[in-house]
Design a protein around this motif. Structure first.
Motif, PDB file in Angstrom:
ATOM      1  N   MET A 159       0.828  -1.209   0.000  1.00 57.29           N
ATOM      2  CA  MET A 159       0.000   0.000   0.000  1.00 57.29           C
ATOM      3  C   MET A 159       0.864   1.262   0.000  1.00 57.29           C
ATOM      4  O   MET A 159       0.612   2.205  -0.758  1.00 57.29           O
ATOM      5  N   ALA A 160       1.873   1.255   0.860  1.00 59.42           N
ATOM      6  CA  ALA A 160       2.736   2.433   0.943  1.00 59.42           C
ATOM      7  C   ALA A 160       3.445   2.690  -0.383  1.00 59.42           C
ATOM      8  O   ALA A 160       3.541   3.829  -0.847  1.00 59.42           O
ATOM      9  N   THR A 200       2.489   1.712  -3.404  1.00 57.74           N
ATOM     10  CA  THR A 200       1.520   2.123  -4.424  1.00 57.74           C
ATOM     11  C   THR A 200       1.097   3.576  -4.237  1.00 57.74           C
ATOM     12  O   THR A 200       0.989   4.337  -5.198  1.00 57.74           O
ATOM     13  N   LEU A 201       0.857   3.974  -2.995  1.00 68.11           N
ATOM     14  CA  LEU A 201       0.493   5.356  -2.714  1.00 68.11           C
ATOM     15  C   LEU A 201       1.625   6.315  -3.104  1.00 68.11           C
ATOM     16  O   LEU A 201       1.379   7.409  -3.608  1.00 68.11           O
ATOM     17  N   ARG A 220      -1.420  11.686  -1.261  1.00 66.42           N
ATOM     18  CA  ARG A 220      -1.035  10.278  -1.426  1.00 66.42           C
ATOM     19  C   ARG A 220       0.315  10.001  -0.777  1.00 66.42           C
ATOM     20  O   ARG A 220       0.512   8.973  -0.127  1.00 66.42           O
ATOM     21  N   GLN A 257      -0.045   9.801   2.969  1.00 64.21           N
ATOM     22  CA  GLN A 257      -0.600   8.493   3.344  1.00 64.21           C
ATOM     23  C   GLN A 257       0.478   7.417   3.285  1.00 64.21           C
ATOM     24  O   GLN A 257       0.578   6.559   4.166  1.00 64.21           O
ATOM     25  N   SER A 258       1.278   7.455   2.233  1.00 63.88           N
ATOM     26  CA  SER A 258       2.367   6.489   2.083  1.00 63.88           C
ATOM     27  C   SER A 258       3.338   6.589   3.254  1.00 63.88           C
ATOM     28  O   SER A 258       3.757   5.574   3.817  1.00 63.88           O
ATOM     29  N   ILE A 284       1.918   5.058   6.539  1.00 64.68           N
ATOM     30  CA  ILE A 284       1.936   3.588   6.534  1.00 64.68           C
ATOM     31  C   ILE A 284       3.363   3.084   6.704  1.00 64.68           C
ATOM     32  O   ILE A 284       3.620   2.141   7.468  1.00 64.68           O
TER      33      ILE A 284
END
Length: 274
Positions: A1-2, A4-5, A24, A27-28, A31
């Motif tokens: 997730m990290a 990809t963000l 984004r 957020q990355s 995480i």
């Protein structure tokens, strides 16, 4: 997730949407911090810092660069340390603190030489040369430009090549060596176009405009002036768009904070009634 963000953040940045990019990437970062992934944390911190730098928010850019530097030192990642020191030096130079900029560049250069990080070394050498050129020390500046050029050629770094060629050409023009300035200016423009970098094309075209004007070639001078102006307008447009996105991000952030505060006040009121 990290991961990809982080990639999504870079895509939004490339599209000019700084607000979405910051969202984004933040957020990355959160995480990556939660799972203690130092590599992803460093990527996010660096990318966020670059975006703030792009919109001339040097305070926030420096904040994220410093956080990235502290992390890189902690995990002993010398490559990242060399990169961040160079980025910090650029801001120091913009702010007029040339002594601090020289110190940071020299530290970056020393590390890049030790770990054989040619691409970063070429850029830092060219940047340091520009500091000395601005201070009037043309001999030392040329030495750094030439070293940077040799390294950039060795690693086939077109952006650094254009930067070094343009710097050398500008120095030759200042010394009155117009033939050499013209040669380096043309090569700088070619490399700038191959690198597809607006600022490099702008700077090389402006150098050629100055040379053509000084050597009595009005038609060629006009063409380079028009190209330089077009690239400058493009750069200003990107800056203006970046500022709009930064303001939008701040508005979105403030709105979210207001909603959170209102919700918390509502909960506090209910708890008080009970």
């Amino acid at each position: 997730m990290a991961g990809t963000l982080n990639n999504l953040g870079n895509i939004y940045d490339n599209r000019g949407d700084k607000a979405q990019a910051i969202d984004r990437l933040t957020q990355s970062l959160k995480i990556a911090e939660a799972v203690k992934d130092s590599a992803l944390m460093a990527r996010a911190l660096g990318n966020i810092g670059v975006i703030y730098f792009e919109v001339d928010d040097y305070g926030h850019a420096m904040e994220y660069y410093q956080r990235r530097l502290a992390l890189a030192v902690k995990v002993k990642d010398d490559q990242i340390v060399a990169e961040v020191l160079n980025n910090i030096a650029i801001i120091d130079g913009i702010r007029g603190d040339t002594a601090a900029a020289i110190d940071q560049y020299e530290r970056s250069i020393a590390i890049s030489e030790r770990i054989d990080y040619g691409q970063q070394l070429a850029g830092s050498l060219s940047n340091l040369g520009s500091i000395y050129f601005a201070r009037g020390d043309q001999i030392r500046a040329m030495g750094y430009f030439q070293r940077g050029l040799e390294l950039a050629q060795g690693v086939d770094d077109k952006a650094s090549l254009s930067q070094c060629l343009q710097s050398i050409g500008t120095l030759y023009r200042a010394q009155g060596h117009m033939a050499e300035a013209l040669d380096y200016g043309k090569r700088a423009l070619e490399m700038g176009r191959e690198a597809e970098t607006v600022s490099l094309i702008r700077d090389a075209a402006y150098l050629l405009y100055q040379v053509y004007k000084a050597t009595g070639k009005p038609a060629e001078a006009l063409g380079m002036h028009e190209l330089s102006t077009a690239m400058k307008d493009s750069t200003l447009s990107e800056k203006n768009q970046g500022e709009v996105m930064r303001q939008k991000f701040q508005y979105d952030y403030d709105k979210k904070e207001a909603l959170v505060t209102a919700e918390q006040e509502k909960k506090d009121a209910v708890a008080k009634e009970v």
